[in-house]
Design a protein around this motif. Structure first.
Motif, PDB file in Angstrom:
ATOM      1  N   LYS A 107       0.852  -1.195   0.000  1.00  0.00           N
ATOM      2  CA  LYS A 107       0.000   0.000   0.000  1.00  0.00           C
ATOM      3  C   LYS A 107       0.886   1.243   0.000  1.00  0.00           C
ATOM      4  CE  LYS A 107      -3.415  -2.347   2.798  1.00  0.00           C
ATOM      5  NZ  LYS A 107      -4.086  -2.384   4.098  1.00  0.00           N
ATOM      6  N   VAL A 108       0.278   2.361  -0.264  1.00  0.00           N
ATOM      7  CA  VAL A 108       0.997   3.625  -0.206  1.00  0.00           C
ATOM      8  C   VAL A 108       0.941   4.138   1.235  1.00  0.00           C
ATOM      9  CG1 VAL A 108       1.074   6.000  -1.035  1.00  0.00           C
ATOM     10  CG2 VAL A 108       0.445   4.149  -2.592  1.00  0.00           C
ATOM     11  N   TYR A 109       2.105   4.394   1.796  1.00  0.00           N
ATOM     12  CA  TYR A 109       2.199   4.865   3.174  1.00  0.00           C
ATOM     13  C   TYR A 109       2.898   6.215   3.204  1.00  0.00           C
ATOM     14  CZ  TYR A 109       1.097   0.091   4.569  1.00  0.00           C
ATOM     15  OH  TYR A 109       0.480  -1.114   4.742  1.00  0.00           O
ATOM     16  N   THR A 110       2.464   7.056   4.125  1.00  0.00           N
ATOM     17  CA  THR A 110       3.158   8.304   4.377  1.00  0.00           C
ATOM     18  C   THR A 110       4.187   8.028   5.457  1.00  0.00           C
ATOM     19  OG1 THR A 110       1.165   9.550   3.885  1.00  0.00           O
ATOM     20  CG2 THR A 110       2.895  10.691   5.108  1.00  0.00           C
ATOM     21  N   VAL A 111       5.432   8.363   5.172  1.00  0.00           N
ATOM     22  CA  VAL A 111       6.498   8.138   6.147  1.00  0.00           C
ATOM     23  C   VAL A 111       6.497   9.321   7.111  1.00  0.00           C
ATOM     24  CG1 VAL A 111       8.962   7.798   6.492  1.00  0.00           C
ATOM     25  CG2 VAL A 111       7.843   6.838   4.467  1.00  0.00           C
ATOM     26  N   ASP A 112       6.098   9.027   8.330  1.00  0.00           N
ATOM     27  CA  ASP A 112       6.059  10.057   9.362  1.00  0.00           C
ATOM     28  C   ASP A 112       6.646   9.456  10.630  1.00  0.00           C
ATOM     29  OD1 ASP A 112       5.553  12.453  10.631  1.00  0.00           O
ATOM     30  OD2 ASP A 112       3.502  11.905  11.168  1.00  0.00           O
ATOM     31  N   GLY A 113       7.938   9.214  10.602  1.00  0.00           N
ATOM     32  CA  GLY A 113       8.572   8.599  11.754  1.00  0.00           C
ATOM     33  C   GLY A 113       9.673   7.653  11.328  1.00  0.00           C
ATOM     34  N   ARG A 114       9.879   6.653  12.129  1.00  0.00           N
ATOM     35  CA  ARG A 114      11.008   5.751  11.990  1.00  0.00           C
ATOM     36  C   ARG A 114      10.861   4.795  10.806  1.00  0.00           C
ATOM     37  NH1 ARG A 114      14.921   4.110  15.785  1.00  0.00           N
ATOM     38  NH2 ARG A 114      15.867   2.159  15.160  1.00  0.00           N
ATOM     39  N   VAL A 115      11.962   4.576  10.081  1.00  0.00           N
ATOM     40  CA  VAL A 115      12.043   3.605   8.996  1.00  0.00           C
ATOM     41  C   VAL A 115      13.285   2.748   9.250  1.00  0.00           C
ATOM     42  CG1 VAL A 115      12.235   3.286   6.504  1.00  0.00           C
ATOM     43  CG2 VAL A 115      10.942   5.219   7.398  1.00  0.00           C
ATOM     44  N   ASP A 116      13.110   1.427   9.200  1.00  0.00           N
ATOM     45  CA  ASP A 116      14.200   0.495   9.462  1.00  0.00           C
ATOM     46  C   ASP A 116      14.268  -0.553   8.355  1.00  0.00           C
ATOM     47  OD1 ASP A 116      15.210   1.051  12.324  1.00  0.00           O
ATOM     48  OD2 ASP A 116      13.040   0.973  12.611  1.00  0.00           O
ATOM     49  N   ASP A 117      15.367  -1.289   8.349  1.00  0.00           N
ATOM     50  CA  ASP A 117      15.473  -2.453   7.479  1.00  0.00           C
ATOM     51  C   ASP A 117      14.583  -3.565   8.028  1.00  0.00           C
ATOM     52  OD1 ASP A 117      17.613  -1.798   5.458  1.00  0.00           O
ATOM     53  OD2 ASP A 117      18.729  -1.397   7.295  1.00  0.00           O
ATOM     54  N   TYR A 118      14.023  -4.364   7.126  1.00  0.00           N
ATOM     55  CA  TYR A 118      13.174  -5.504   7.478  1.00  0.00           C
ATOM     56  C   TYR A 118      14.102  -6.703   7.652  1.00  0.00           C
ATOM     57  CZ  TYR A 118       9.162  -8.743   6.754  1.00  0.00           C
ATOM     58  OH  TYR A 118       8.193  -9.707   6.861  1.00  0.00           O
ATOM     59  N   VAL A 119      14.631  -6.859   8.870  1.00  0.00           N
ATOM     60  CA  VAL A 119      15.676  -7.825   9.181  1.00  0.00           C
ATOM     61  C   VAL A 119      15.047  -9.130   9.674  1.00  0.00           C
ATOM     62  CG1 VAL A 119      17.685  -8.273  10.643  1.00  0.00           C
ATOM     63  CG2 VAL A 119      17.287  -5.976   9.723  1.00  0.00           C
ATOM     64  N   VAL A 120      15.427 -10.247   9.044  1.00  0.00           N
ATOM     65  CA  VAL A 120      14.927 -11.566   9.435  1.00  0.00           C
ATOM     66  C   VAL A 120      16.116 -12.497   9.669  1.00  0.00           C
ATOM     67  CG1 VAL A 120      13.596 -13.589   8.710  1.00  0.00           C
ATOM     68  CG2 VAL A 120      12.794 -11.291   8.134  1.00  0.00           C
ATOM     69  N   PRO A 121      16.404 -12.870  10.917  1.00  0.00           N
ATOM     70  CA  PRO A 121      17.438 -13.868  11.173  1.00  0.00           C
ATOM     71  C   PRO A 121      16.946 -15.231  10.688  1.00  0.00           C
ATOM     72  CG  PRO A 121      16.862 -12.660  13.178  1.00  0.00           C
ATOM     73  CD  PRO A 121      15.839 -12.339  12.151  1.00  0.00           C
ATOM     74  N   LEU A 122      17.799 -15.964   9.993  1.00  0.00           N
ATOM     75  CA  LEU A 122      17.406 -17.270   9.460  1.00  0.00           C
ATOM     76  C   LEU A 122      18.473 -18.290   9.829  1.00  0.00           C
ATOM     77  CD1 LEU A 122      15.011 -18.392   7.849  1.00  0.00           C
ATOM     78  CD2 LEU A 122      16.373 -18.114   5.789  1.00  0.00           C
ATOM     79  N   ARG A 123      18.200 -19.028  10.894  1.00  0.00           N
ATOM     80  CA  ARG A 123      19.146 -20.043  11.351  1.00  0.00           C
ATOM     81  C   ARG A 123      19.258 -21.157  10.323  1.00  0.00           C
ATOM     82  NH1 ARG A 123      20.612 -20.976  16.491  1.00  0.00           N
ATOM     83  NH2 ARG A 123      20.126 -23.194  16.287  1.00  0.00           N
ATOM     84  N   ALA A 124      20.381 -21.857  10.320  1.00  0.00           N
ATOM     85  CA  ALA A 124      20.556 -23.019   9.449  1.00  0.00           C
ATOM     86  C   ALA A 124      19.428 -24.011   9.730  1.00  0.00           C
ATOM     87  CB  ALA A 124      21.916 -23.661   9.691  1.00  0.00           C
ATOM     88  N   GLY A 125      18.780 -24.475   8.670  1.00  0.00           N
ATOM     89  CA  GLY A 125      17.676 -25.415   8.803  1.00  0.00           C
ATOM     90  C   GLY A 125      16.328 -24.771   9.052  1.00  0.00           C
ATOM     91  N   SER A 126      16.259 -23.445   9.122  1.00  0.00           N
ATOM     92  CA  SER A 126      15.010 -22.751   9.422  1.00  0.00           C
ATOM     93  C   SER A 126      14.352 -22.207   8.159  1.00  0.00           C
ATOM     94  CB  SER A 126      15.257 -21.601  10.390  1.00  0.00           C
ATOM     95  OG  SER A 126      15.730 -22.087  11.616  1.00  0.00           O
TER      96      SER A 126
END
Length: 194
Positions: A107-126
């Motif tokens: 969707k279209v969002y207005t950025v009004d605040g914090r923006v971060d990377d979408y970080v996903v830890p992925l263990r071996a076998g997960s």
């Protein structure tokens, strides 16, 4: 009337065990039959249809390597309340054999605040899965704002471009030092008939 606390505890524990076994059985059924793309430096992708009309999709990432990695799937806003996997794209070949790449936009969002990377830890076998829809993608080249399936056989392949941290905030400068997976991955191809 006496209440046997020990009997109540046993019945509660048995109920939890039954619920746990039932949920793990459902999970195994939904992930067991997935088709996967070729491994790329330990990461594999899967693309599958969630519904019969092909508008809802599941994209899955699995770590088949021997070490843990971290994926940057895209962007998060509002301290993670909005998660946009904009490093995921779909290669679409319509029933007339025209191929183009559609990027995730949500969707279209207005950025009004914090923006971060979408970080996903992925263990071996997960594994990590995303539910997506065809109307969350757009093609920059053709200015199409959704994937329209034509009568006949349409094909989709999910792609992912790994990257390091792009949105380094002042309170999290060390995020750029994380073990980000930097390769390219491609899923299996699914065919959607109309």
């Amino acid at each position: 009337m006496k209440i046997n606390i020990g009997l109540i505890r046993i019945s509660v524990i048995c109920t939890w065990i039954i619920l746990l076994l039932a949920s793990s059985g459902t999970y195994a059924q939904t992930t067991e039959g997935l088709q996967w793309g070729q491994p790329s430096d330990g990461i594999q992708m899967s693309l599958s249809l969630i519904d019969s009309n092909g508008s809802d999709l599941q994209v899955a990432f699995r770590n088949v390597g021997d070490h843990d990695v971290t994926l940057n799937l895209g962007t998060m806003m509002a301290n993670g309340k909005v998660q946009l996997p904009d490093n995921v794209s779909l290669m679409f070949t319509d029933a007339e054999a025209h191929t183009r790449v559609f990027k995730f936009f949500g969707k279209v969002y207005t950025v009004d605040g914090r923006v971060d990377d979408y970080v996903v830890p992925l263990r071996a076998g997960s594994m990590y899965t995303l539910k997506l829809a065809l109307d969350q993608f757009w093609c920059e080249e053709t200015k199409e704002f959704e994937i329209r399936l034509l009568p006949g056989k349409n094909q989709l392949t999910a792609k992912f471009q790994g990257s390091g941290a792009k949105l380094v905030n002042l309170d999290m400068p060390a995020i750029k030092l994380m073990n980000f997976w930097l390769g390219k991955a491609e899923s299996n191809t699914v065919t959607i008939g109309r």
